[in-house]
Motif scaffolding. Structure first.
Motif, PDB file in Angstrom:
ATOM      1  N   LEU A  11      25.030 -24.413  45.676  1.00 28.08           N
ATOM      2  CA  LEU A  11      25.610 -25.705  45.305  1.00 28.08           C
ATOM      3  C   LEU A  11      25.262 -26.091  43.869  1.00 28.08           C
ATOM      4  CD1 LEU A  11      25.006 -27.690  48.624  1.00 28.08           C
ATOM      5  CD2 LEU A  11      27.148 -26.678  47.801  1.00 28.08           C
ATOM      6  N   ARG A  12      24.087 -25.667  43.378  1.00 25.90           N
ATOM      7  CA  ARG A  12      23.708 -25.987  41.993  1.00 25.90           C
ATOM      8  C   ARG A  12      24.646 -25.355  40.984  1.00 25.90           C
ATOM      9  NH1 ARG A  12      18.159 -25.199  43.487  1.00 25.90           N
ATOM     10  NH2 ARG A  12      18.035 -23.198  42.396  1.00 25.90           N
ATOM     11  N   ARG A  13      25.236 -24.215  41.316  1.00 28.64           N
ATOM     12  CA  ARG A  13      26.134 -23.544  40.378  1.00 28.64           C
ATOM     13  C   ARG A  13      27.347 -24.420  40.053  1.00 28.64           C
ATOM     14  NH1 ARG A  13      24.165 -20.392  37.166  1.00 28.64           N
ATOM     15  NH2 ARG A  13      22.798 -22.171  37.392  1.00 28.64           N
ATOM     16  N   ARG A  14      27.779 -25.202  41.029  1.00 31.04           N
ATOM     17  CA  ARG A  14      28.941 -26.063  40.808  1.00 31.04           C
ATOM     18  C   ARG A  14      28.613 -27.144  39.779  1.00 31.04           C
ATOM     19  NH1 ARG A  14      31.015 -26.542  47.156  1.00 31.04           N
ATOM     20  NH2 ARG A  14      30.666 -24.333  47.638  1.00 31.04           N
ATOM     21  N   GLU A  15      27.456 -27.743  39.948  1.00 29.21           N
ATOM     22  CA  GLU A  15      27.039 -28.771  38.990  1.00 29.21           C
ATOM     23  C   GLU A  15      26.807 -28.164  37.612  1.00 29.21           C
ATOM     24  OE1 GLU A  15      26.836 -32.254  37.661  1.00 29.21           O
ATOM     25  OE2 GLU A  15      26.937 -32.095  39.863  1.00 29.21           O
ATOM     26  N   ARG A  16      26.338 -26.897  37.577  1.00 29.48           N
ATOM     27  CA  ARG A  16      26.080 -26.255  36.295  1.00 29.48           C
ATOM     28  C   ARG A  16      27.365 -26.056  35.492  1.00 29.48           C
ATOM     29  NH1 ARG A  16      23.328 -26.015  31.896  1.00 29.48           N
ATOM     30  NH2 ARG A  16      23.196 -23.947  30.934  1.00 29.48           N
ATOM     31  N   VAL A  17      28.472 -25.757  36.169  1.00 35.00           N
ATOM     32  CA  VAL A  17      29.751 -25.608  35.468  1.00 35.00           C
ATOM     33  C   VAL A  17      30.163 -26.934  34.831  1.00 35.00           C
ATOM     34  CG1 VAL A  17      32.223 -25.237  35.812  1.00 35.00           C
ATOM     35  CG2 VAL A  17      30.581 -23.642  36.803  1.00 35.00           C
ATOM     36  N   VAL A  18      29.935 -28.030  35.539  1.00 36.30           N
ATOM     37  CA  VAL A  18      30.243 -29.347  34.974  1.00 36.30           C
ATOM     38  C   VAL A  18      29.351 -29.615  33.764  1.00 36.30           C
ATOM     39  CG1 VAL A  18      30.330 -31.828  35.438  1.00 36.30           C
ATOM     40  CG2 VAL A  18      31.001 -30.201  37.219  1.00 36.30           C
ATOM     41  N   THR A  19      28.082 -29.240  33.862  1.00 34.53           N
ATOM     42  CA  THR A  19      27.156 -29.422  32.745  1.00 34.53           C
ATOM     43  C   THR A  19      27.597 -28.621  31.526  1.00 34.53           C
ATOM     44  OG1 THR A  19      25.305 -29.838  34.240  1.00 34.53           O
ATOM     45  CG2 THR A  19      24.758 -29.150  31.997  1.00 34.53           C
ATOM     46  N   LEU A  20      28.007 -27.376  31.751  1.00 33.87           N
ATOM     47  CA  LEU A  20      28.484 -26.548  30.641  1.00 33.87           C
ATOM     48  C   LEU A  20      29.719 -27.166  29.989  1.00 33.87           C
ATOM     49  CD1 LEU A  20      28.124 -22.926  32.088  1.00 33.87           C
ATOM     50  CD2 LEU A  20      26.765 -23.972  30.280  1.00 33.87           C
ATOM     51  N   THR A  21      30.586 -27.726  30.792  1.00 38.20           N
ATOM     52  CA  THR A  21      31.782 -28.379  30.250  1.00 38.20           C
ATOM     53  C   THR A  21      31.383 -29.582  29.409  1.00 38.20           C
ATOM     54  OG1 THR A  21      32.967 -27.721  32.261  1.00 38.20           O
ATOM     55  CG2 THR A  21      34.032 -29.357  30.859  1.00 38.20           C
ATOM     56  N   ARG A  22      30.406 -30.317  29.900  1.00 32.62           N
ATOM     57  CA  ARG A  22      29.933 -31.489  29.152  1.00 32.62           C
ATOM     58  C   ARG A  22      29.254 -31.061  27.847  1.00 32.62           C
ATOM     59  NH1 ARG A  22      27.768 -33.770  33.172  1.00 32.62           N
ATOM     60  NH2 ARG A  22      29.319 -35.372  33.637  1.00 32.62           N
ATOM     61  N   GLU A  23      28.556 -29.935  27.866  1.00 36.97           N
ATOM     62  CA  GLU A  23      27.926 -29.437  26.633  1.00 36.97           C
ATOM     63  C   GLU A  23      28.975 -29.081  25.581  1.00 36.97           C
ATOM     64  OE1 GLU A  23      25.394 -26.220  27.694  1.00 36.97           O
ATOM     65  OE2 GLU A  23      23.914 -27.467  28.721  1.00 36.97           O
ATOM     66  N   LEU A  24      30.126 -28.609  26.043  1.00 37.09           N
ATOM     67  CA  LEU A  24      31.197 -28.253  25.116  1.00 37.09           C
ATOM     68  C   LEU A  24      31.947 -29.473  24.595  1.00 37.09           C
ATOM     69  CD1 LEU A  24      32.823 -25.131  26.846  1.00 37.09           C
ATOM     70  CD2 LEU A  24      31.529 -25.150  24.715  1.00 37.09           C
ATOM     71  N   LEU A  25      32.133 -30.472  25.467  1.00 33.64           N
ATOM     72  CA  LEU A  25      33.025 -31.585  25.130  1.00 33.64           C
ATOM     73  C   LEU A  25      32.312 -32.909  24.890  1.00 33.64           C
ATOM     74  CD1 LEU A  25      35.958 -30.995  27.664  1.00 33.64           C
ATOM     75  CD2 LEU A  25      35.817 -30.303  25.255  1.00 33.64           C
ATOM     76  N   GLY A  26      31.039 -33.019  25.271  1.00 35.24           N
ATOM     77  CA  GLY A  26      30.380 -34.313  25.206  1.00 35.24           C
ATOM     78  C   GLY A  26      30.817 -35.165  26.388  1.00 35.24           C
ATOM     79  N   ASP A  27      31.016 -36.437  26.158  1.00 31.37           N
ATOM     80  CA  ASP A  27      31.466 -37.341  27.223  1.00 31.37           C
ATOM     81  C   ASP A  27      32.809 -36.845  27.754  1.00 31.37           C
ATOM     82  OD1 ASP A  27      32.031 -39.395  28.915  1.00 31.37           O
ATOM     83  OD2 ASP A  27      32.107 -40.959  27.373  1.00 31.37           O
ATOM     84  N   LEU A  28      32.896 -36.685  29.087  1.00 30.27           N
ATOM     85  CA  LEU A  28      34.111 -36.132  29.678  1.00 30.27           C
ATOM     86  C   LEU A  28      35.204 -37.170  29.872  1.00 30.27           C
ATOM     87  CD1 LEU A  28      32.582 -33.742  32.389  1.00 30.27           C
ATOM     88  CD2 LEU A  28      33.502 -33.145  30.136  1.00 30.27           C
ATOM     89  N   ALA A  29      34.880 -38.439  29.752  1.00 33.24           N
ATOM     90  CA  ALA A  29      35.872 -39.488  29.979  1.00 33.24           C
ATOM     91  C   ALA A  29      37.053 -39.326  29.025  1.00 33.24           C
ATOM     92  CB  ALA A  29      35.234 -40.857  29.815  1.00 33.24           C
ATOM     93  N   GLY A  30      38.246 -39.200  29.601  1.00 32.85           N
ATOM     94  CA  GLY A  30      39.458 -39.092  28.810  1.00 32.85           C
ATOM     95  C   GLY A  30      39.731 -37.713  28.237  1.00 32.85           C
ATOM     96  N   ARG A  31      38.822 -36.762  28.414  1.00 35.79           N
ATOM     97  CA  ARG A  31      39.042 -35.423  27.875  1.00 35.79           C
ATOM     98  C   ARG A  31      39.942 -34.630  28.815  1.00 35.79           C
ATOM     99  NH1 ARG A  31      35.548 -34.465  23.666  1.00 35.79           N
ATOM    100  NH2 ARG A  31      37.209 -33.018  23.065  1.00 35.79           N
ATOM    101  N   ARG A  32      40.803 -33.814  28.265  1.00 29.78           N
ATOM    102  CA  ARG A  32      41.758 -33.051  29.061  1.00 29.78           C
ATOM    103  C   ARG A  32      41.192 -31.667  29.369  1.00 29.78           C
ATOM    104  NH1 ARG A  32      47.761 -33.454  26.745  1.00 29.78           N
ATOM    105  NH2 ARG A  32      48.122 -32.653  28.852  1.00 29.78           N
ATOM    106  N   VAL A  33      41.171 -31.318  30.641  1.00 28.21           N
ATOM    107  CA  VAL A  33      40.597 -30.041  31.080  1.00 28.21           C
ATOM    108  C   VAL A  33      41.652 -29.275  31.876  1.00 28.21           C
ATOM    109  CG1 VAL A  33      38.785 -28.929  32.428  1.00 28.21           C
ATOM    110  CG2 VAL A  33      38.288 -31.048  31.176  1.00 28.21           C
ATOM    111  N   GLY A  34      41.897 -28.057  31.480  1.00 31.52           N
ATOM    112  CA  GLY A  34      42.792 -27.168  32.219  1.00 31.52           C
ATOM    113  C   GLY A  34      41.980 -26.262  33.123  1.00 31.52           C
ATOM    114  N   VAL A  35      42.229 -26.321  34.419  1.00 29.30           N
ATOM    115  CA  VAL A  35      41.471 -25.533  35.396  1.00 29.30           C
ATOM    116  C   VAL A  35      42.347 -24.414  35.945  1.00 29.30           C
ATOM    117  CG1 VAL A  35      40.453 -25.578  37.699  1.00 29.30           C
ATOM    118  CG2 VAL A  35      39.881 -27.365  36.042  1.00 29.30           C
ATOM    119  N   LEU A  36      41.823 -23.207  35.884  1.00 31.88           N
ATOM    120  CA  LEU A  36      42.525 -22.041  36.411  1.00 31.88           C
ATOM    121  C   LEU A  36      41.794 -21.558  37.661  1.00 31.88           C
ATOM    122  CD1 LEU A  36      43.286 -20.158  33.068  1.00 31.88           C
ATOM    123  CD2 LEU A  36      44.743 -21.746  34.330  1.00 31.88           C
TER     124      LEU A  36
END
Length: 418
Positions: free
Chosen positions: A278-303
């Motif tokens: 389950l921690r791996r799921r949260e880690r992907v969100v953390t990595l996304t936040r490291e790339l984008l900063g605040d995720l509010a309003g940011r556009r993310v394409g999920v494949l």
């Protein structure tokens, strides 16, 4: 079974599902299943009904209903298994064989055997666990890697074994291994196999956490230790972790059954296996936040939305869980899966999906690859670079050619990779 030449009737309580199957239309995506289903129905060897009395014409009765996780508990819900056996009892005859396929807590078969025997029908119960892999179910049915028969002792067990040998004669003739055991061992084979696979996956994901802390590369680590014949390379792909309708709920039910048997400490390690996953799921969100900063309003394409490729199954899907976490953080998510768009929308109606990968990533500030479908692995990073707003990728399955993506100007993050 019909493909192997048997005459088969499939019984279910869902009239719509029965109608679809009778028309040769699969209710789910599984490679090759539609073709097998169509041939079987057309041959006349396979039909479907909601009428349990149709079981009167059969001598072998497979019980293959679900055993989901009980709401509010880790234990398996045996409601459907019990209902199926109860419904079958009035239609059994002397010499019939009831064969359990469902994954159940150890001790279930013995209890059901007493029920079948107590009904006075003269039928016998066997437990014959299935080992189908989603995405390979047709292959695994026609040519499994082993058969396990859990049967009673004495003449009844010998008779049950003979019947199952006849059912599986085609595969057995090729030298397929066959193990005849007691009920408890047969039940434990399935859950212990799933527990071992889950442990192996979580082990390499724990090593991914260590790799991230030290700058090591978990994919090279997996290759190196995978050359050890005692370990093997299969199921050592670090990434977003396991999901689906089997491994997560089976290890939880196994642990719950251990508690009931007074073996809490013995199976406590499964709690950490689950937690790592389950921690791996949260880690992907953390990595996304490291790339984008605040995720509010940011556009993310999920494949990817299915829990694995070659399936439309989103039960306990790590990909879908990540999408939910991104939306909770305020991101604007557009997702695409070659087969699971529909099933994902049914379980998560507010999800925005695209018709193809290009539309999913168009204008995205970051792209997340969460299911390792071949078409995602083979995406042209130069083409994707033209479509996106930001050249940032989180490879949640460590399945991309990182060198090619970085050469195309992308900043790439993976799990357990520098």
């Amino acid at each position: 079974m019909a493909e192997l030449g048997h005459d088969v009737v499939g019984i279910d309580v869902d009239q719509h599902k029965v109608d679809e199957l009778q028309a040769g239309r699969p209710p789910f995506f599984e490679p090759g299943f539609g073709e097998v289903l169509g041939r079987a129905v057309e041959s006349g060897r396979l039909r479907f009904t909601t009428d349990m009395s149709e079981a009167c014409d059969a001598t072998v009765h497979f019980v293959a209903v679900g055993t989901p996780q009980t709401k509010g508990s880790y234990s398996a819900d045996l409601t459907y298994v019990d209902a199926a056996v109860d419904g079958l009892l009035p239609f059994l005859s002397t010499g019939d064989l009831v064969v359990g396929k469902s994954t159940v807590p150890v001790g279930t078969a013995a209890r059901l055997a007493e029920l079948v025997e107590g009904a006075g029908s003269g039928a016998t119960l066997a437990w014959n666990p299935e080992f189908l892999r989603e995405g390979f179910a047709v292959q695994d049915t026609l040519s499994p890697d082993r058969f396990v028969y859990g049967v009673p002792s004495g003449d009844a067990g010998e008779a049950a074994t003979a019947v199952l040998d006849e059912v599986y004669a085609t595969a057995l003739a090729t030298g397929m291994p066959r193990l005849v055991t007691d009920y408890a061992t047969a039940e434990l084979v399935k859950v212990s196999a799933n527990a071992f696979l889950a442990t192996k996956i979580s082990f390499i994901n724990a090593m991914a956490e260590v790799a991230e802390a030290t700058g090591a590369d978990v994919t090279q680590l997996a290759d190196a230790i995978g050359h050890d014949a005692r370990i093997g390379r299969k199921f050592l792909n670090a990434g977003l972790g396991f999901g689906g309708g089997c491994l997560p709920k089976d290890i939880r039910a196994f642990r719950a059954r251990g508690d009931e048997l007074g073996l809490t400490d013995t199976l406590s390690f499964l709690g950490e296996v689950d937690a790592i996953n389950l921690r791996r799921r949260e880690r992907v969100v953390t990595l996304t936040r490291e790339l984008l900063g605040d995720l509010a309003g940011r556009r993310v394409g999920v494949l990817g939305l299915a829990f694995k490729p070659n399936s439309d199954d989103v039960r306990d899907s790590p990909a879908l869980d990540v999408v939910k976490k991104l939306l909770e953080a305020g991101a604007e998510v557009t997702a695409f899966d070659p087969e699971a768009n529909g099933t994902a929308k049914r379980s998560f109606p507010e999800l925005t999906t695209a018709d193809n990968a290009e539309d999913a990533v168009r204008g995205a500030d970051a792209v997340l690859v969460l299911t390792e479908w071949t078409e995602f692995r083979e995406l042209d990073p130069e083409r994707v670079g033209v479509l996106v707003a930001g050249k940032k990728v989180v490879d949640g399955r460590n399945c991309l050619d990182v060198g090619a993506w970085r050469a195309a100007g992308f900043e790439v993050r993976g799990l357990g990779r520098p």
